[in-house]
Scaffold this motif. Structure first.
Motif, PDB file in Angstrom:
ATOM      1  N   ARG A 106       0.852  -1.181   0.000  1.00 27.59           N
ATOM      2  CA  ARG A 106       0.000   0.000   0.000  1.00 27.59           C
ATOM      3  C   ARG A 106       0.898   1.244   0.000  1.00 27.59           C
ATOM      4  NH1 ARG A 106      -2.055   2.990   4.217  1.00 27.59           N
ATOM      5  NH2 ARG A 106       0.170   3.242   4.599  1.00 27.59           N
ATOM      6  N   VAL A 107       0.636   2.171  -0.915  1.00 30.29           N
ATOM      7  CA  VAL A 107       1.400   3.412  -0.979  1.00 30.29           C
ATOM      8  C   VAL A 107       0.453   4.599  -0.958  1.00 30.29           C
ATOM      9  CG1 VAL A 107       3.380   2.410  -2.188  1.00 30.29           C
ATOM     10  CG2 VAL A 107       1.481   3.373  -3.516  1.00 30.29           C
ATOM     11  N   PHE A 108       0.999   5.748  -0.546  1.00 26.99           N
ATOM     12  CA  PHE A 108       0.293   7.015  -0.618  1.00 26.99           C
ATOM     13  C   PHE A 108       0.833   7.820  -1.793  1.00 26.99           C
ATOM     14  CE2 PHE A 108      -0.168   6.920   4.271  1.00 26.99           C
ATOM     15  CZ  PHE A 108      -1.391   6.276   4.183  1.00 26.99           C
ATOM     16  N   CYS A 109       0.124   8.873  -2.121  1.00 24.27           N
ATOM     17  CA  CYS A 109       0.636   9.843  -3.103  1.00 24.27           C
ATOM     18  C   CYS A 109       1.342  10.978  -2.371  1.00 24.27           C
ATOM     19  CB  CYS A 109      -0.515  10.383  -3.950  1.00 24.27           C
ATOM     20  SG  CYS A 109      -1.160   9.168  -5.114  1.00 24.27           S
ATOM     21  N   GLY A 110       0.638  11.633  -1.472  1.00 23.77           N
ATOM     22  CA  GLY A 110       1.239  12.728  -0.714  1.00 23.77           C
ATOM     23  C   GLY A 110       0.174  13.534  -0.008  1.00 23.77           C
ATOM     24  N   ASP A 111       0.606  14.523   0.737  1.00 27.53           N
ATOM     25  CA  ASP A 111      -0.299  15.331   1.548  1.00 27.53           C
ATOM     26  C   ASP A 111      -0.322  16.776   1.071  1.00 27.53           C
ATOM     27  OD1 ASP A 111      -0.832  13.169   3.282  1.00 27.53           O
ATOM     28  OD2 ASP A 111       0.994  13.585   4.407  1.00 27.53           O
ATOM     29  N   LEU A 112      -1.463  17.420   1.298  1.00 26.03           N
ATOM     30  CA  LEU A 112      -1.562  18.847   1.019  1.00 26.03           C
ATOM     31  C   LEU A 112      -0.794  19.629   2.075  1.00 26.03           C
ATOM     32  CD1 LEU A 112      -5.365  19.275   0.197  1.00 26.03           C
ATOM     33  CD2 LEU A 112      -3.460  19.571  -1.386  1.00 26.03           C
ATOM     34  N   ALA A 136       9.035  -3.071  -8.625  1.00 20.63           N
ATOM     35  CA  ALA A 136       7.782  -3.769  -8.328  1.00 20.63           C
ATOM     36  C   ALA A 136       7.505  -4.841  -9.381  1.00 20.63           C
ATOM     37  CB  ALA A 136       6.628  -2.767  -8.273  1.00 20.63           C
ATOM     38  N   GLU A 137       7.724  -4.503 -10.639  1.00 19.44           N
ATOM     39  CA  GLU A 137       7.511  -5.469 -11.726  1.00 19.44           C
ATOM     40  C   GLU A 137       8.485  -6.636 -11.622  1.00 19.44           C
ATOM     41  OE1 GLU A 137       7.683  -3.283 -15.400  1.00 19.44           O
ATOM     42  OE2 GLU A 137       6.144  -1.862 -14.745  1.00 19.44           O
ATOM     43  N   GLU A 138       9.753  -6.338 -11.312  1.00 18.84           N
ATOM     44  CA  GLU A 138      10.758  -7.400 -11.169  1.00 18.84           C
ATOM     45  C   GLU A 138      10.382  -8.376 -10.061  1.00 18.84           C
ATOM     46  OE1 GLU A 138      14.529  -5.622 -10.451  1.00 18.84           O
ATOM     47  OE2 GLU A 138      14.594  -4.551 -12.372  1.00 18.84           O
ATOM     48  N   GLU A 139       9.846  -7.840  -8.979  1.00 22.21           N
ATOM     49  CA  GLU A 139       9.541  -8.667  -7.805  1.00 22.21           C
ATOM     50  C   GLU A 139       8.114  -9.225  -7.833  1.00 22.21           C
ATOM     51  OE1 GLU A 139      11.732  -9.596  -5.832  1.00 22.21           O
ATOM     52  OE2 GLU A 139      13.365  -8.153  -6.002  1.00 22.21           O
ATOM     53  N   GLY A 140       7.300  -8.795  -8.802  1.00 23.50           N
ATOM     54  CA  GLY A 140       5.914  -9.260  -8.843  1.00 23.50           C
ATOM     55  C   GLY A 140       5.081  -8.725  -7.697  1.00 23.50           C
ATOM     56  N   VAL A 141       5.357  -7.475  -7.312  1.00 22.23           N
ATOM     57  CA  VAL A 141       4.668  -6.838  -6.186  1.00 22.23           C
ATOM     58  C   VAL A 141       3.868  -5.642  -6.710  1.00 22.23           C
ATOM     59  CG1 VAL A 141       4.979  -5.489  -4.068  1.00 22.23           C
ATOM     60  CG2 VAL A 141       6.328  -7.563  -4.446  1.00 22.23           C
ATOM     61  N   TYR A 142       2.604  -5.556  -6.320  1.00 22.60           N
ATOM     62  CA  TYR A 142       1.765  -4.440  -6.739  1.00 22.60           C
ATOM     63  C   TYR A 142       1.936  -3.243  -5.802  1.00 22.60           C
ATOM     64  CZ  TYR A 142      -0.707  -7.631  -9.847  1.00 22.60           C
ATOM     65  OH  TYR A 142      -1.021  -8.525 -10.842  1.00 22.60           O
ATOM     66  N   LEU A 143       2.101  -2.065  -6.391  1.00 22.24           N
ATOM     67  CA  LEU A 143       2.048  -0.817  -5.636  1.00 22.24           C
ATOM     68  C   LEU A 143       0.602  -0.349  -5.684  1.00 22.24           C
ATOM     69  CD1 LEU A 143       5.248   0.947  -7.020  1.00 22.24           C
ATOM     70  CD2 LEU A 143       5.028  -0.516  -4.992  1.00 22.24           C
ATOM     71  N   ALA A 144      -0.062  -0.386  -4.548  1.00 22.52           N
ATOM     72  CA  ALA A 144      -1.506  -0.143  -4.484  1.00 22.52           C
ATOM     73  C   ALA A 144      -1.770   1.223  -3.866  1.00 22.52           C
ATOM     74  CB  ALA A 144      -2.187  -1.248  -3.670  1.00 22.52           C
ATOM     75  N   ILE A 145      -2.115   2.191  -4.710  1.00 24.23           N
ATOM     76  CA  ILE A 145      -2.313   3.568  -4.270  1.00 24.23           C
ATOM     77  C   ILE A 145      -3.614   3.685  -3.474  1.00 24.23           C
ATOM     78  CG2 ILE A 145      -2.662   5.945  -5.017  1.00 24.23           C
ATOM     79  CD1 ILE A 145      -1.275   5.137  -7.678  1.00 24.23           C
ATOM     80  N   GLU A 146      -3.497   4.146  -2.233  1.00 23.02           N
ATOM     81  CA  GLU A 146      -4.698   4.397  -1.438  1.00 23.02           C
ATOM     82  C   GLU A 146      -5.221   5.804  -1.706  1.00 23.02           C
ATOM     83  OE1 GLU A 146      -6.269   4.629   3.194  1.00 23.02           O
ATOM     84  OE2 GLU A 146      -4.332   3.712   2.761  1.00 23.02           O
ATOM     85  N   ASN A 147      -6.538   5.914  -1.880  1.00 17.25           N
ATOM     86  CA  ASN A 147      -7.181   7.232  -1.950  1.00 17.25           C
ATOM     87  C   ASN A 147      -7.211   7.793  -0.531  1.00 17.25           C
ATOM     88  OD1 ASN A 147      -9.089   4.859  -1.887  1.00 17.25           O
ATOM     89  ND2 ASN A 147     -10.528   6.431  -1.222  1.00 17.25           N
ATOM     90  N   HIS A 148      -6.104   8.413  -0.175  1.00 23.63           N
ATOM     91  CA  HIS A 148      -5.857   8.818   1.215  1.00 23.63           C
ATOM     92  C   HIS A 148      -5.709  10.328   1.290  1.00 23.63           C
ATOM     93  CE1 HIS A 148      -3.945   8.861   5.206  1.00 23.63           C
ATOM     94  NE2 HIS A 148      -3.056   9.678   4.678  1.00 23.63           N
ATOM     95  N   GLY A 149      -6.285  10.920   2.334  1.00 27.99           N
ATOM     96  CA  GLY A 149      -6.103  12.340   2.550  1.00 27.99           C
ATOM     97  C   GLY A 149      -6.863  13.185   1.539  1.00 27.99           C
ATOM     98  N   LEU A 150      -6.432  14.418   1.371  1.00 30.28           N
ATOM     99  CA  LEU A 150      -7.168  15.363   0.547  1.00 30.28           C
ATOM    100  C   LEU A 150      -6.451  15.689  -0.751  1.00 30.28           C
ATOM    101  CD1 LEU A 150      -8.238  17.825   3.403  1.00 30.28           C
ATOM    102  CD2 LEU A 150      -9.370  15.743   2.638  1.00 30.28           C
ATOM    103  N   LEU A 151      -5.317  15.054  -1.018  1.00 31.80           N
ATOM    104  CA  LEU A 151      -4.555  15.396  -2.225  1.00 31.80           C
ATOM    105  C   LEU A 151      -5.030  14.573  -3.416  1.00 31.80           C
ATOM    106  CD1 LEU A 151      -1.914  17.114  -3.106  1.00 31.80           C
ATOM    107  CD2 LEU A 151      -0.990  14.835  -3.389  1.00 31.80           C
ATOM    108  N   ALA A 152      -4.765  13.283  -3.415  1.00 27.96           N
ATOM    109  CA  ALA A 152      -5.228  12.411  -4.501  1.00 27.96           C
ATOM    110  C   ALA A 152      -6.301  11.486  -3.952  1.00 27.96           C
ATOM    111  CB  ALA A 152      -4.072  11.628  -5.094  1.00 27.96           C
TER     112      ALA A 152
END
Length: 279
Positions: A106-112, A136-152
């Protein structure tokens, strides 16, 4: 679909009772979960690799797996060096996820902050995720963006970022509750992002009542929302679960409770309700 609980869902109990990851794993096993969601800020200050080995052993003994490993990154930094350090957090998170046996980070984008807008930060977010996507592609791992906070936090923003990064290993951690903080109907958001979902946070909020003393989360329009046990708030969770079934989603539904009631009891009730929805 499988059920897990985010360790963050027990934040108040962890603070009050001084839980380590191991007490959380014991709790997860006691309430008959399929997995647990772990976070980067709950490790001890000791030998990380040794702790991971012990965590994996505890998980094996309890018959649990890691649904996702959460990185608390922020790509919206004006300094290139600061953004590089955030990228390193995600790259390290990919390595840790592999050691824990999960293919979801699970990853974030960033904060306002400082008057910056989504438009200001989008290129930094895309650049940071692109720098991590190769590993991520090499390791077969998904980067899953959370709709977190007020930025993205809006579905169209998450979808736009995923499209610009353009990697099959970058998708969505669909947080059912957080869309309310940006005044978007969660079911509308689901219909926009349903093809990109690789992980789900099962969450709910309600509006704070007048004169209610509890502290909530403020939306982009200043509305204060209070975390609730899923099903007691504004999110049409039954329709979202129905939609996940229709798209043949096979991943985890990970409960993330952010309310003021007893966290252990609230998560247990959330598990009971989610199991009924999955029947």
């Amino acid at each position: 679909m499988k059920i897990s609980v985010s360790m963050y869902s027990l934040a108040s109990t962890i603070k009050k009772e001084n839980w380590s990851i191991f007490e959380f794993i014991d709790y997860a096993a006691d309430i008959s979960l399929d997995g647990v969601e772990l976070l980067d800020f709950y490790w001890s200050d000791g030998d990380r690799d040794k702790e991971i080995q012990h965590v994996n052993q505890a998980l094996k003994e309890k018959g649990l797996i890691v649904s996702a490993y959460d990185v608390s990154n922020n790509f919206v930094k004006e300094s290139a060096e600061d953004r590089r350090l955030e990228t390193e957090k995600v790259l390290e998170g990919i390595e840790t996820a592999k050691k824990l046996g999960t293919n979801i980070v699970r990853v974030f984008c960033g904060d306002l902050h400082g008057g910056l807008t989504y438009e200001d930060g989008q290129s930094w977010i895309v650049e940071g995720l692109q720098q991590c996507a190769g590993k991520a592609e090499e390791e077969g791992v998904y980067l899953a963006i959370e709709n977190h906070g007020l930025l993205a936090g809006k579905s169209e923003q998450v979808k736009e970022i995923i499209g610009k990064v353009n990697s099959p290993y970058v998708g969505s951690t669909f947080d059912t509750g957080n869309f309310l903080l940006v005044h978007e109907d969660p079911l509308h958001a689901f219909n926009r992002l349903k093809e990109e979902i690789v992980h789900v946070h099962f969450k709910d909020f309600r509006k704070k009542e007048a004169l209610e003393p509890l502290k909530g989360f403020k939306s982009t329009e200043g509305v204060e929302l209070i975390g609730t046990v899923p099903g007691d708030g504004q999110v049409d969770l039954a329709s979202i679960v129905k939609g996940l079934k229709e798209t043949n989603y096979q991943g985890f539904l990970s409960i993330e409770y952010e309310g003021h009631e007893d966290a252990k009891e609230s998560n247990e009730e959330a598990v009971r309700r989610l199991k009924k929805l999955l029947e």
